[in-house]
Design an enzyme around this catalytic site. Structure first.
Site, PDB file in Angstrom:
ATOM      1  N   GLU A 116       2.930  -6.428 -15.136  1.00  9.64           N
ATOM      2  CA  GLU A 116       2.427  -5.782 -13.931  1.00  9.64           C
ATOM      3  C   GLU A 116       3.298  -4.585 -13.580  1.00  9.64           C
ATOM      4  O   GLU A 116       4.311  -4.321 -14.231  1.00  9.64           O
ATOM      5  CB  GLU A 116       2.360  -6.796 -12.777  1.00  9.64           C
ATOM      6  CG  GLU A 116       1.407  -7.957 -13.059  1.00  9.64           C
ATOM      7  CD  GLU A 116       1.349  -8.965 -11.934  1.00  9.64           C
ATOM      8  OE1 GLU A 116       2.086  -8.804 -10.946  1.00  9.64           O
ATOM      9  OE2 GLU A 116       0.574  -9.935 -12.050  1.00  9.64           O
ATOM     10  N   HIS A 244      -1.257  -3.577  -1.146  1.00  9.80           N
ATOM     11  CA  HIS A 244      -1.665  -3.745  -2.541  1.00  9.80           C
ATOM     12  C   HIS A 244      -2.606  -2.604  -2.887  1.00  9.80           C
ATOM     13  O   HIS A 244      -3.549  -2.328  -2.149  1.00  9.80           O
ATOM     14  CB  HIS A 244      -2.357  -5.088  -2.764  1.00  9.80           C
ATOM     15  CG  HIS A 244      -2.421  -5.478  -4.202  1.00  9.80           C
ATOM     16  ND1 HIS A 244      -3.237  -4.837  -5.111  1.00  9.80           N
ATOM     17  CD2 HIS A 244      -1.750  -6.422  -4.908  1.00  9.80           C
ATOM     18  CE1 HIS A 244      -3.070  -5.380  -6.308  1.00  9.80           C
ATOM     19  NE2 HIS A 244      -2.176  -6.340  -6.210  1.00  9.80           N
ATOM     20  N   ARG A 291       4.227  -0.659  -6.746  1.00  6.12           N
ATOM     21  CA  ARG A 291       3.089  -0.649  -5.831  1.00  6.12           C
ATOM     22  C   ARG A 291       3.170   0.428  -4.759  1.00  6.12           C
ATOM     23  O   ARG A 291       2.142   0.968  -4.338  1.00  6.12           O
ATOM     24  CB  ARG A 291       2.950  -2.030  -5.174  1.00  6.12           C
ATOM     25  CG  ARG A 291       2.453  -3.080  -6.134  1.00  6.12           C
ATOM     26  CD  ARG A 291       2.358  -4.439  -5.476  1.00  6.12           C
ATOM     27  NE  ARG A 291       1.854  -5.421  -6.432  1.00  6.12           N
ATOM     28  CZ  ARG A 291       1.763  -6.720  -6.187  1.00  6.12           C
ATOM     29  NH1 ARG A 291       2.159  -7.185  -5.010  1.00  6.12           N
ATOM     30  NH2 ARG A 291       1.295  -7.542  -7.087  1.00  6.12           N
ATOM     31  N   HIS A 352      -0.788  -6.298   2.246  1.00  7.37           N
ATOM     32  CA  HIS A 352      -0.690  -7.417   1.295  1.00  7.37           C
ATOM     33  C   HIS A 352       0.540  -8.293   1.499  1.00  7.37           C
ATOM     34  O   HIS A 352       0.440  -9.514   1.417  1.00  7.37           O
ATOM     35  CB  HIS A 352      -0.679  -6.841  -0.124  1.00  7.37           C
ATOM     36  CG  HIS A 352      -0.649  -7.869  -1.211  1.00  7.37           C
ATOM     37  ND1 HIS A 352      -1.656  -8.795  -1.393  1.00  7.37           N
ATOM     38  CD2 HIS A 352       0.262  -8.115  -2.187  1.00  7.37           C
ATOM     39  CE1 HIS A 352      -1.366  -9.564  -2.429  1.00  7.37           C
ATOM     40  NE2 HIS A 352      -0.207  -9.179  -2.926  1.00  7.37           N
ATOM     41  N   ARG A 387       8.654  -4.806  -2.793  1.00  2.77           N
ATOM     42  CA  ARG A 387       8.675  -5.993  -3.653  1.00  2.77           C
ATOM     43  C   ARG A 387       8.133  -5.688  -5.042  1.00  2.77           C
ATOM     44  O   ARG A 387       7.066  -5.093  -5.191  1.00  2.77           O
ATOM     45  CB  ARG A 387       7.831  -7.103  -3.011  1.00  2.77           C
ATOM     46  CG  ARG A 387       7.682  -8.347  -3.885  1.00  2.77           C
ATOM     47  CD  ARG A 387       6.946  -9.440  -3.148  1.00  2.77           C
ATOM     48  NE  ARG A 387       5.539  -9.145  -2.966  1.00  2.77           N
ATOM     49  CZ  ARG A 387       4.573  -9.494  -3.810  1.00  2.77           C
ATOM     50  NH1 ARG A 387       4.868 -10.108  -4.947  1.00  2.77           N
ATOM     51  NH2 ARG A 387       3.316  -9.208  -3.545  1.00  2.77           N
TER      52      ARG A 387
END
Length: 532
Positions: A116, A244, A291, A352, A387
Protein backbone atom coordinates in the site's frame (compact mmCIF):
# COMPACT_ATOMS: atom_id res chain seq x y z
CA UNK A 1 -24.41 0.48 40.53
CA UNK A 2 -22.02 -1.95 38.90
CA UNK A 3 -18.51 -2.78 40.11
CA UNK A 4 -15.82 -4.37 37.97
CA UNK A 5 -12.09 -4.90 38.29
CA UNK A 6 -11.38 -3.98 34.67
CA UNK A 7 -13.65 -1.72 32.63
CA UNK A 8 -13.18 -1.53 28.85
CA UNK A 9 -14.96 1.12 26.81
CA UNK A 10 -15.22 -0.12 23.23
CA UNK A 11 -15.30 -3.54 21.58
CA UNK A 12 -12.93 -3.17 18.65
CA UNK A 13 -9.58 -4.87 18.21
CA UNK A 14 -7.94 -2.87 21.03
CA UNK A 15 -10.60 -3.49 23.66
CA UNK A 16 -11.17 -7.17 22.86
CA UNK A 17 -7.45 -7.97 22.78
CA UNK A 18 -6.99 -6.35 26.20
CA UNK A 19 -9.99 -8.31 27.51
CA UNK A 20 -8.69 -11.69 26.32
CA UNK A 21 -5.21 -11.15 27.72
CA UNK A 22 -6.56 -9.93 31.06
CA UNK A 23 -9.08 -12.75 31.36
CA UNK A 24 -6.38 -15.33 30.77
CA UNK A 25 -4.20 -13.84 33.48
CA UNK A 26 -6.97 -13.18 36.02
CA UNK A 27 -9.75 -15.80 35.73
CA UNK A 28 -11.05 -14.72 39.15
CA UNK A 29 -11.49 -11.01 38.30
CA UNK A 30 -14.36 -9.34 36.49
CA UNK A 31 -13.81 -7.75 33.08
CA UNK A 32 -16.63 -5.60 31.73
CA UNK A 33 -16.88 -4.31 28.17
CA UNK A 34 -19.26 -1.45 27.39
CA UNK A 35 -20.28 -0.64 23.84
CA UNK A 36 -22.96 1.76 22.68
CA UNK A 37 -24.03 -0.45 19.75
CA UNK A 38 -23.64 -4.16 19.02
CA UNK A 39 -20.36 -5.83 19.95
CA UNK A 40 -19.09 -6.05 16.38
CA UNK A 41 -20.10 -2.52 15.29
CA UNK A 42 -16.67 -0.90 15.44
CA UNK A 43 -14.15 0.86 13.20
CA UNK A 44 -12.19 -2.40 13.23
CA UNK A 45 -15.03 -4.13 11.39
CA UNK A 46 -14.70 -1.74 8.43
CA UNK A 47 -10.92 -1.96 8.00
CA UNK A 48 -10.39 -3.40 4.53
CA UNK A 49 -6.76 -3.36 3.51
CA UNK A 50 -4.96 -5.38 6.17
CA UNK A 51 -2.31 -5.26 8.85
CA UNK A 52 1.29 -4.23 8.17
CA UNK A 53 3.81 -6.59 9.75
CA UNK A 54 7.35 -7.78 9.00
CA UNK A 55 7.23 -11.56 9.28
CA UNK A 56 9.21 -12.41 6.16
CA UNK A 57 12.77 -11.37 6.98
CA UNK A 58 14.05 -12.89 3.75
CA UNK A 59 12.38 -10.17 1.67
CA UNK A 60 11.70 -7.46 4.25
CA UNK A 61 13.23 -5.99 7.41
CA UNK A 62 12.25 -4.14 10.56
CA UNK A 63 14.41 -1.22 9.49
CA UNK A 64 12.50 -0.83 6.22
CA UNK A 65 9.15 -0.79 8.03
CA UNK A 66 10.50 1.68 10.60
CA UNK A 67 11.85 3.94 7.85
CA UNK A 68 8.56 3.84 5.91
CA UNK A 69 6.61 4.77 9.06
CA UNK A 70 8.95 7.65 9.89
CA UNK A 71 8.79 9.03 6.35
CA UNK A 72 4.98 8.92 6.33
CA UNK A 73 4.87 10.58 9.78
CA UNK A 74 6.74 13.59 8.36
CA UNK A 75 9.07 14.20 11.29
CA UNK A 76 6.65 13.89 14.19
CA UNK A 77 6.77 10.15 14.95
CA UNK A 78 8.29 9.04 18.23
CA UNK A 79 11.15 6.88 16.90
CA UNK A 80 11.27 4.68 20.01
CA UNK A 81 7.55 3.93 19.72
CA UNK A 82 7.86 3.18 16.01
CA UNK A 83 10.65 0.72 16.70
CA UNK A 84 8.85 -1.13 19.48
CA UNK A 85 5.58 -1.41 17.50
CA UNK A 86 7.34 -2.72 14.40
CA UNK A 87 9.51 -5.19 16.34
CA UNK A 88 6.80 -6.43 18.72
CA UNK A 89 4.25 -6.62 15.93
CA UNK A 90 5.03 -10.13 14.62
CA UNK A 91 4.43 -11.75 18.04
CA UNK A 92 1.11 -9.96 18.42
CA UNK A 93 0.01 -10.93 14.91
CA UNK A 94 0.96 -14.55 15.62
CA UNK A 95 -1.28 -14.45 18.69
CA UNK A 96 -4.33 -13.29 16.77
CA UNK A 97 -3.64 -15.98 14.17
CA UNK A 98 -3.60 -18.53 17.02
CA UNK A 99 -6.99 -17.13 18.11
CA UNK A 100 -8.43 -17.97 14.71
CA UNK A 101 -7.79 -15.09 12.31
CA UNK A 102 -7.50 -16.39 8.76
CA UNK A 103 -5.19 -14.31 6.60
CA UNK A 104 -5.10 -15.19 2.90
CA UNK A 105 -2.55 -17.75 1.71
CA UNK A 106 -1.42 -19.06 -1.67
CA UNK A 107 -1.69 -22.66 -2.85
CA UNK A 108 1.59 -23.52 -1.10
CA UNK A 109 0.31 -22.21 2.23
CA UNK A 110 2.42 -19.05 2.21
CA UNK A 111 0.82 -15.79 3.29
CA UNK A 112 -0.21 -13.46 0.49
CA UNK A 113 1.15 -9.97 1.15
CA UNK A 114 -0.12 -6.72 -0.29
CA UNK A 115 1.55 -3.37 -0.78
CA UNK A 116 0.00 0.00 0.00
CA UNK A 117 0.94 3.67 -0.19
CA UNK A 118 4.19 4.56 1.56
CA UNK A 119 5.39 0.95 1.93
CA UNK A 120 8.65 -0.10 0.30
CA UNK A 121 7.83 -3.83 0.44
CA UNK A 122 4.87 -6.20 0.20
CA UNK A 123 4.06 -6.72 3.91
CA UNK A 124 0.29 -6.29 4.31
CA UNK A 125 -1.46 -9.43 5.57
CA UNK A 126 -5.12 -9.46 4.62
CA UNK A 127 -8.32 -11.46 4.44
CA UNK A 128 -9.68 -10.58 1.01
CA UNK A 129 -10.94 -6.97 1.40
CA UNK A 130 -12.55 -7.46 4.82
CA UNK A 131 -9.50 -7.89 7.07
CA UNK A 132 -10.93 -5.93 9.98
CA UNK A 133 -14.17 -7.89 9.85
CA UNK A 134 -12.23 -11.17 10.01
CA UNK A 135 -10.05 -10.04 12.93
CA UNK A 136 -13.11 -8.80 14.83
CA UNK A 137 -14.85 -12.14 14.21
CA UNK A 138 -11.93 -14.12 15.59
CA UNK A 139 -11.61 -11.89 18.65
CA UNK A 140 -15.32 -12.12 19.50
CA UNK A 141 -15.14 -15.91 19.28
CA UNK A 142 -12.10 -15.89 21.58
CA UNK A 143 -13.80 -13.58 24.09
CA UNK A 144 -16.72 -16.00 24.39
CA UNK A 145 -14.38 -18.60 25.91
CA UNK A 146 -13.92 -16.61 29.13
CA UNK A 147 -16.83 -16.53 31.59
CA UNK A 148 -15.34 -13.58 33.48
CA UNK A 149 -15.67 -11.28 30.45
CA UNK A 150 -19.06 -9.55 30.47
CA UNK A 151 -20.14 -7.57 27.40
CA UNK A 152 -22.86 -4.95 27.82
CA UNK A 153 -24.22 -3.80 24.47
CA UNK A 154 -26.16 -0.54 24.10
CA UNK A 155 -24.57 1.31 27.00
CA UNK A 156 -23.48 4.86 26.23
CA UNK A 157 -20.68 6.11 28.46
CA UNK A 158 -21.30 9.76 29.39
CA UNK A 159 -18.27 10.77 31.42
CA UNK A 160 -15.24 9.49 33.28
CA UNK A 161 -15.60 9.76 37.07
CA UNK A 162 -12.78 11.72 38.75
CA UNK A 163 -12.28 13.86 41.87
CA UNK A 164 -14.41 16.46 40.11
CA UNK A 165 -17.48 14.37 40.94
CA UNK A 166 -16.49 14.37 44.61
CA UNK A 167 -16.63 18.16 44.74
CA UNK A 168 -12.97 18.95 44.12
CA UNK A 169 -11.78 21.54 41.62
CA UNK A 170 -9.93 19.67 38.88
CA UNK A 171 -7.86 21.47 36.24
CA UNK A 172 -5.21 20.35 33.75
CA UNK A 173 -2.55 21.28 36.29
CA UNK A 174 -4.14 19.17 39.04
CA UNK A 175 -1.65 16.47 40.02
CA UNK A 176 -2.80 12.85 40.20
CA UNK A 177 -6.25 13.06 38.66
CA UNK A 178 -7.78 9.62 39.26
CA UNK A 179 -10.30 7.65 37.22
CA UNK A 180 -12.78 5.83 39.48
CA UNK A 181 -15.09 4.52 36.75
CA UNK A 182 -17.76 6.04 34.51
CA UNK A 183 -21.34 7.22 34.34
CA UNK A 184 -23.20 5.42 31.56
CA UNK A 185 -26.65 5.60 29.99
CA UNK A 186 -28.28 2.19 29.69
CA UNK A 187 -30.01 2.60 26.32
CA UNK A 188 -32.36 -0.30 27.03
CA UNK A 189 -33.74 1.08 30.30
CA UNK A 190 -33.05 4.79 29.90
CA UNK A 191 -31.37 4.85 33.31
CA UNK A 192 -28.02 6.50 34.02
CA UNK A 193 -25.86 4.29 36.20
CA UNK A 194 -22.48 4.61 37.81
CA UNK A 195 -19.93 1.91 37.12
CA UNK A 196 -16.99 1.69 39.49
CA UNK A 197 -13.75 0.18 38.27
CA UNK A 198 -10.23 -0.30 39.50
CA UNK A 199 -8.70 0.04 36.05
CA UNK A 200 -10.36 1.56 32.98
CA UNK A 201 -9.26 1.17 29.35
CA UNK A 202 -10.50 3.68 26.79
CA UNK A 203 -10.70 1.89 23.44
CA UNK A 204 -13.56 3.88 21.94
CA UNK A 205 -12.31 4.33 18.37
CA UNK A 206 -12.27 7.27 16.02
CA UNK A 207 -14.18 10.44 15.21
CA UNK A 208 -14.85 10.50 11.46
CA UNK A 209 -18.49 11.54 11.93
CA UNK A 210 -17.34 15.08 12.68
CA UNK A 211 -17.11 15.43 8.89
CA UNK A 212 -19.92 15.28 6.34
CA UNK A 213 -18.18 12.56 4.31
CA UNK A 214 -16.38 9.74 6.12
CA UNK A 215 -15.60 6.06 5.76
CA UNK A 216 -16.27 5.59 9.49
CA UNK A 217 -19.50 4.01 10.77
CA UNK A 218 -22.08 6.23 12.49
CA UNK A 219 -20.77 5.26 15.93
CA UNK A 220 -17.40 6.99 15.29
CA UNK A 221 -18.19 10.17 17.21
CA UNK A 222 -15.00 10.65 19.21
CA UNK A 223 -16.67 9.85 22.54
CA UNK A 224 -13.56 8.68 24.37
CA UNK A 225 -11.36 11.59 23.31
CA UNK A 226 -14.08 14.08 24.27
CA UNK A 227 -14.63 12.44 27.67
CA UNK A 228 -10.94 12.48 28.53
CA UNK A 229 -10.63 16.13 27.48
CA UNK A 230 -13.59 17.08 29.71
CA UNK A 231 -11.92 15.17 32.55
CA UNK A 232 -8.82 17.39 32.06
CA UNK A 233 -6.74 14.65 30.46
CA UNK A 234 -4.11 15.49 27.85
CA UNK A 235 -5.04 15.35 24.15
CA UNK A 236 -2.52 15.84 21.33
CA UNK A 237 -2.12 16.23 17.57
CA UNK A 238 -5.82 16.52 16.74
CA UNK A 239 -5.08 18.60 13.65
CA UNK A 240 -3.87 15.46 11.87
CA UNK A 241 -7.06 13.95 10.45
CA UNK A 242 -6.34 11.46 7.70
CA UNK A 243 -8.59 11.59 4.67
CA UNK A 244 -8.59 8.32 2.78
CA UNK A 245 -7.95 9.25 -0.86
CA UNK A 246 -10.34 6.74 -2.42
CA UNK A 247 -13.81 6.46 -0.97
CA UNK A 248 -16.49 5.44 -3.46
CA UNK A 249 -18.27 8.60 -4.60
CA UNK A 250 -22.04 8.32 -4.17
CA UNK A 251 -23.72 11.71 -3.82
CA UNK A 252 -25.48 12.10 -0.47
CA UNK A 253 -24.44 8.69 0.88
CA UNK A 254 -22.77 8.49 4.29
CA UNK A 255 -20.81 6.61 5.51
CA UNK A 256 -18.86 6.29 2.26
CA UNK A 257 -17.85 2.86 1.03
CA UNK A 258 -14.08 2.49 1.23
CA UNK A 259 -12.04 1.46 -1.81
CA UNK A 260 -8.97 0.08 -0.08
CA UNK A 261 -5.51 1.35 -0.94
CA UNK A 262 -4.61 -2.24 -1.74
CA UNK A 263 -6.42 -1.80 -5.07
CA UNK A 264 -3.76 0.74 -6.04
CA UNK A 265 -1.14 -1.60 -4.58
CA UNK A 266 -2.31 -4.21 -7.06
CA UNK A 267 -2.11 -1.79 -9.97
CA UNK A 268 -5.13 0.53 -9.88
CA UNK A 269 -4.45 3.97 -11.40
CA UNK A 270 -6.01 7.31 -10.44
CA UNK A 271 -7.25 9.41 -13.36
CA UNK A 272 -8.97 12.78 -13.63
CA UNK A 273 -12.08 13.57 -15.69
CA UNK A 274 -9.92 13.81 -18.85
CA UNK A 275 -8.52 10.33 -18.29
CA UNK A 276 -5.07 11.62 -17.34
CA UNK A 277 -3.02 9.60 -14.81
CA UNK A 278 -2.24 12.69 -12.76
CA UNK A 279 -0.32 11.38 -9.73
CA UNK A 280 3.03 11.48 -11.52
CA UNK A 281 2.72 15.29 -11.46
CA UNK A 282 2.56 15.30 -7.66
CA UNK A 283 4.96 12.61 -6.44
CA UNK A 284 7.51 10.20 -7.87
CA UNK A 285 5.76 7.35 -6.05
CA UNK A 286 2.66 8.14 -8.11
CA UNK A 287 -0.47 6.28 -6.92
CA UNK A 288 1.39 4.72 -3.98
CA UNK A 289 2.54 7.93 -2.35
CA UNK A 290 1.51 8.35 1.32
CA UNK A 291 -2.15 9.18 1.89
CA UNK A 292 -1.69 12.84 2.75
CA UNK A 293 -0.04 13.47 -0.61
CA UNK A 294 -2.56 11.47 -2.63
CA UNK A 295 -5.57 13.05 -0.88
CA UNK A 296 -4.26 16.58 -1.51
CA UNK A 297 -3.51 15.72 -5.12
CA UNK A 298 -7.06 14.45 -5.66
CA UNK A 299 -8.48 17.50 -3.87
CA UNK A 300 -6.46 19.77 -6.16
CA UNK A 301 -7.56 17.91 -9.30
CA UNK A 302 -11.21 18.16 -8.25
CA UNK A 303 -10.90 21.90 -7.65
CA UNK A 304 -8.88 22.45 -10.83
CA UNK A 305 -11.34 20.60 -13.06
CA UNK A 306 -14.52 21.57 -11.18
CA UNK A 307 -15.58 18.00 -10.45
CA UNK A 308 -16.82 16.20 -7.34
CA UNK A 309 -14.61 13.16 -7.83
CA UNK A 310 -11.80 11.55 -9.80
CA UNK A 311 -11.61 7.97 -11.06
CA UNK A 312 -9.81 4.79 -10.08
CA UNK A 313 -9.01 2.78 -13.18
CA UNK A 314 -8.92 -1.00 -12.70
CA UNK A 315 -9.89 -1.97 -16.25
CA UNK A 316 -6.42 -3.29 -17.05
CA UNK A 317 -6.26 -5.55 -13.98
CA UNK A 318 -6.78 -9.32 -14.06
CA UNK A 319 -10.50 -9.92 -13.49
CA UNK A 320 -10.17 -13.23 -11.62
CA UNK A 321 -7.50 -11.84 -9.29
CA UNK A 322 -9.54 -8.69 -8.65
CA UNK A 323 -12.63 -10.72 -7.72
CA UNK A 324 -10.56 -13.02 -5.47
CA UNK A 325 -8.79 -10.19 -3.59
CA UNK A 326 -11.59 -7.60 -3.60
CA UNK A 327 -14.89 -9.51 -3.71
CA UNK A 328 -16.84 -6.97 -1.66
CA UNK A 329 -15.57 -3.99 -3.64
CA UNK A 330 -16.47 -5.82 -6.86
CA UNK A 331 -19.96 -6.64 -5.56
CA UNK A 332 -20.59 -3.11 -4.27
CA UNK A 333 -19.61 -1.58 -7.60
CA UNK A 334 -21.75 -4.05 -9.54
CA UNK A 335 -24.70 -3.31 -7.23
CA UNK A 336 -24.60 0.37 -8.23
CA UNK A 337 -24.08 -0.38 -11.91
CA UNK A 338 -20.29 -0.15 -12.24
CA UNK A 339 -18.47 -3.04 -13.94
CA UNK A 340 -14.90 -2.38 -12.78
CA UNK A 341 -13.52 -4.28 -15.76
CA UNK A 342 -15.35 -1.94 -18.15
CA UNK A 343 -15.81 1.31 -16.23
CA UNK A 344 -13.67 3.42 -13.91
CA UNK A 345 -14.71 3.79 -10.26
CA UNK A 346 -15.62 7.34 -9.14
CA UNK A 347 -13.70 8.13 -5.94
CA UNK A 348 -13.13 11.11 -3.65
CA UNK A 349 -11.33 11.64 -0.32
CA UNK A 350 -13.28 11.04 2.90
CA UNK A 351 -12.38 11.48 6.57
CA UNK A 352 -10.90 8.17 7.65
CA UNK A 353 -8.58 8.18 10.67
CA UNK A 354 -7.67 10.37 13.64
CA UNK A 355 -3.88 10.32 14.05
CA UNK A 356 -4.00 12.27 17.32
CA UNK A 357 -6.05 11.59 20.42
CA UNK A 358 -5.57 10.79 24.09
CA UNK A 359 -1.89 11.27 24.87
CA UNK A 360 -0.36 8.06 26.25
CA UNK A 361 3.12 6.79 27.04
CA UNK A 362 4.83 3.60 25.91
CA UNK A 363 2.63 1.42 28.14
CA UNK A 364 -0.66 3.11 27.32
CA UNK A 365 -0.96 5.32 30.43
CA UNK A 366 -3.01 8.45 29.88
CA UNK A 367 -2.36 11.56 31.99
CA UNK A 368 -5.17 10.38 34.32
CA UNK A 369 -4.24 7.69 36.84
CA UNK A 370 -5.73 4.22 36.37
CA UNK A 371 -6.95 5.20 32.90
CA UNK A 372 -5.31 3.55 29.89
CA UNK A 373 -6.06 4.22 26.23
CA UNK A 374 -5.25 2.36 23.04
CA UNK A 375 -6.46 2.05 19.49
CA UNK A 376 -7.57 4.98 17.35
CA UNK A 377 -8.69 7.11 20.31
CA UNK A 378 -5.09 7.22 21.60
CA UNK A 379 -2.01 9.11 20.48
CA UNK A 380 1.01 6.87 21.03
CA UNK A 381 3.56 8.64 18.86
CA UNK A 382 3.49 5.95 16.16
CA UNK A 383 1.71 7.90 13.43
CA UNK A 384 3.19 11.38 13.80
CA UNK A 385 1.70 13.77 11.25
CA UNK A 386 0.34 11.03 8.98
CA UNK A 387 -0.41 7.35 9.52
CA UNK A 388 1.28 4.82 7.27
CA UNK A 389 -1.34 2.55 5.68
CA UNK A 390 -2.28 -0.57 7.68
CA UNK A 391 -0.28 0.43 10.76
CA UNK A 392 -3.42 1.07 12.83
CA UNK A 393 -4.42 -2.55 13.46
CA UNK A 394 -0.81 -3.36 14.35
CA UNK A 395 -0.66 -0.47 16.83
CA UNK A 396 -3.90 -1.61 18.47
CA UNK A 397 -2.58 -5.15 19.01
CA UNK A 398 0.79 -4.02 20.36
CA UNK A 399 -0.60 -1.41 22.74
CA UNK A 400 -3.47 -3.59 23.94
CA UNK A 401 -0.79 -6.08 25.01
CA UNK A 402 1.31 -3.38 26.67
CA UNK A 403 -1.70 -1.93 28.49
CA UNK A 404 -2.72 -5.41 29.69
CA UNK A 405 0.77 -6.20 30.96
CA UNK A 406 1.06 -2.96 32.92
CA UNK A 407 -2.52 -3.10 34.24
CA UNK A 408 -1.81 -6.59 35.56
CA UNK A 409 1.10 -5.21 37.59
CA UNK A 410 -0.99 -2.38 39.06
CA UNK A 411 -4.40 -3.92 39.74
CA UNK A 412 -3.42 -5.21 43.17
CA UNK A 413 -2.64 -1.68 44.40
CA UNK A 414 -5.95 -0.08 43.39
CA UNK A 415 -9.16 -0.08 45.42
CA UNK A 416 -12.70 0.96 44.53
CA UNK A 417 -13.83 4.41 45.60
CA UNK A 418 -17.17 3.83 47.32
CA UNK A 419 -17.95 7.53 47.80
CA UNK A 420 -19.01 8.31 44.24
CA UNK A 421 -22.45 9.98 44.10
CA UNK A 422 -25.23 8.78 41.82
CA UNK A 423 -25.92 10.71 38.62
CA UNK A 424 -28.10 13.74 39.29
CA UNK A 425 -30.72 14.30 36.58
CA UNK A 426 -33.06 16.51 38.61
CA UNK A 427 -34.61 19.46 36.81
CA UNK A 428 -34.32 17.96 33.32
CA UNK A 429 -37.19 17.27 30.90
CA UNK A 430 -37.63 15.36 27.67
CA UNK A 431 -36.38 17.31 24.61
CA UNK A 432 -39.26 19.01 22.81
CA UNK A 433 -37.77 18.88 19.31
CA UNK A 434 -35.09 16.48 18.02
CA UNK A 435 -34.44 18.87 15.12
CA UNK A 436 -32.50 21.04 17.56
CA UNK A 437 -29.98 18.19 17.77
CA UNK A 438 -30.04 16.86 14.20
CA UNK A 439 -29.73 20.30 12.60
CA UNK A 440 -26.80 21.24 14.85
CA UNK A 441 -25.05 18.04 13.78
CA UNK A 442 -25.51 18.87 10.10
CA UNK A 443 -24.19 22.39 10.69
CA UNK A 444 -21.15 21.04 12.54
CA UNK A 445 -20.31 18.56 9.80
CA UNK A 446 -20.63 21.24 7.10
CA UNK A 447 -18.42 23.65 9.06
CA UNK A 448 -15.71 21.02 9.54
CA UNK A 449 -15.86 19.82 5.92
CA UNK A 450 -15.84 23.29 4.35
CA UNK A 451 -13.37 25.05 6.64
CA UNK A 452 -11.24 22.37 8.35
CA UNK A 453 -10.81 19.75 5.65
CA UNK A 454 -7.84 18.62 3.57
CA UNK A 455 -6.72 22.21 2.87
CA UNK A 456 -7.06 24.98 5.47
CA UNK A 457 -6.14 28.61 6.12
CA UNK A 458 -6.30 30.94 9.11
CA UNK A 459 -9.46 32.73 7.97
CA UNK A 460 -11.34 29.44 7.53
CA UNK A 461 -10.19 28.22 10.94
CA UNK A 462 -11.25 31.46 12.64
CA UNK A 463 -14.65 31.33 10.98
CA UNK A 464 -15.08 27.68 11.94
CA UNK A 465 -14.25 28.45 15.57
CA UNK A 466 -16.82 31.24 15.73
CA UNK A 467 -19.52 29.03 14.23
CA UNK A 468 -18.74 26.06 16.43
CA UNK A 469 -18.74 28.25 19.55
CA UNK A 470 -22.39 29.14 18.94
CA UNK A 471 -23.37 25.50 18.41
CA UNK A 472 -21.50 24.60 21.60
CA UNK A 473 -23.42 27.17 23.65
CA UNK A 474 -26.78 26.00 22.32
CA UNK A 475 -25.93 22.33 22.88
CA UNK A 476 -24.72 22.86 26.45
CA UNK A 477 -28.02 24.56 27.24
CA UNK A 478 -29.83 21.48 25.94
CA UNK A 479 -27.51 19.17 27.89
CA UNK A 480 -28.26 20.95 31.16
CA UNK A 481 -32.01 21.16 30.70
CA UNK A 482 -33.14 17.94 28.96
CA UNK A 483 -32.98 14.23 29.60
CA UNK A 484 -29.97 12.68 27.92
CA UNK A 485 -30.22 10.80 24.64
CA UNK A 486 -27.48 9.15 22.58
CA UNK A 487 -28.06 11.74 19.85
CA UNK A 488 -27.43 14.62 22.24
CA UNK A 489 -24.40 12.93 23.80
CA UNK A 490 -22.85 12.23 20.39
CA UNK A 491 -23.46 15.80 19.25
CA UNK A 492 -21.82 17.13 22.41
CA UNK A 493 -18.80 14.88 21.89
CA UNK A 494 -18.46 15.79 18.21
CA UNK A 495 -18.53 19.49 19.05
CA UNK A 496 -15.63 18.87 21.43
CA UNK A 497 -13.78 16.95 18.70
CA UNK A 498 -14.36 19.77 16.23
CA UNK A 499 -13.05 22.30 18.74
CA UNK A 500 -9.92 20.22 19.39
CA UNK A 501 -9.18 19.85 15.67
CA UNK A 502 -9.62 23.57 15.02
CA UNK A 503 -7.64 24.70 18.06
CA UNK A 504 -4.76 22.34 17.26
CA UNK A 505 -4.79 23.49 13.63
CA UNK A 506 -4.65 27.13 14.74
CA UNK A 507 -1.59 26.44 16.86
CA UNK A 508 0.35 24.76 14.03
CA UNK A 509 1.85 27.57 11.96
CA UNK A 510 3.21 25.35 9.19
CA UNK A 511 2.12 22.65 6.74
CA UNK A 512 3.13 19.16 7.82
CA UNK A 513 1.71 15.75 7.03
CA UNK A 514 -2.08 15.80 7.07
CA UNK A 515 -2.25 19.47 8.10
CA UNK A 516 -1.94 21.80 5.11
CA UNK A 517 -2.45 25.53 5.70
CA UNK A 518 -2.19 27.74 2.60
CA UNK A 519 -1.06 30.65 4.81
CA UNK A 520 1.96 28.57 5.88
CA UNK A 521 2.63 26.28 2.89
CA UNK A 522 6.12 25.23 4.02
CA UNK A 523 7.34 23.15 6.94
CA UNK A 524 8.86 25.03 9.85
CA UNK A 525 11.45 23.94 12.38
CA UNK A 526 8.88 23.54 15.17
CA UNK A 527 8.84 19.70 15.10
CA UNK A 528 6.61 19.51 18.13
CA UNK A 529 3.34 17.92 19.12
CA UNK A 530 0.34 20.15 19.87
CA UNK A 531 -0.94 19.14 23.31
CA UNK A 532 -4.25 20.48 24.61
Amino acid sequence: MLKTDFLIIGSGIAGLTFAVKTARRFPDKTITILTKANTDETNTKYAQGGIAVVNDLEHDSFQKHIKDTLIAGDGLCNKDIVELVVKEGPDRVNEIIEWGTRFDKDKEGEYLRGKEGGHSEFRILHHKDITGFEMERALIEEVKKYPNIHIHNHWFVIDIITQHHLGFLVTKSTPDINCFGVYALNLQTGEIEKILSRITLMASGGAGQVYRTTTNPRIATGDGIAMVYRAKGRIENMEFIQFHPTALFEAGISPSFLITEAVRGDGGVLRNKDGEAFMERYDSRKDLAPRDIVARAIDNEMKRTGTEHVYLDCRHMDESKFKAHFPNIHKKCMDIGIDVMQQMIPVAPAAHYCCGGIKVNAIGHSSIRNLYACGECSSTGLHGANRLASNSLLEALVFAHRCAEDAAENIGRIDFNENIPDWNASGTTDPKEMILITQSLKELQLIMSDYVGIVRNDMRLQRAMRRIDLIHTETEDLYKSTNLSPQLLELRNLITIGYLIIKSAEFRKESRGLHFNTDYPEKSEMLQNIVL
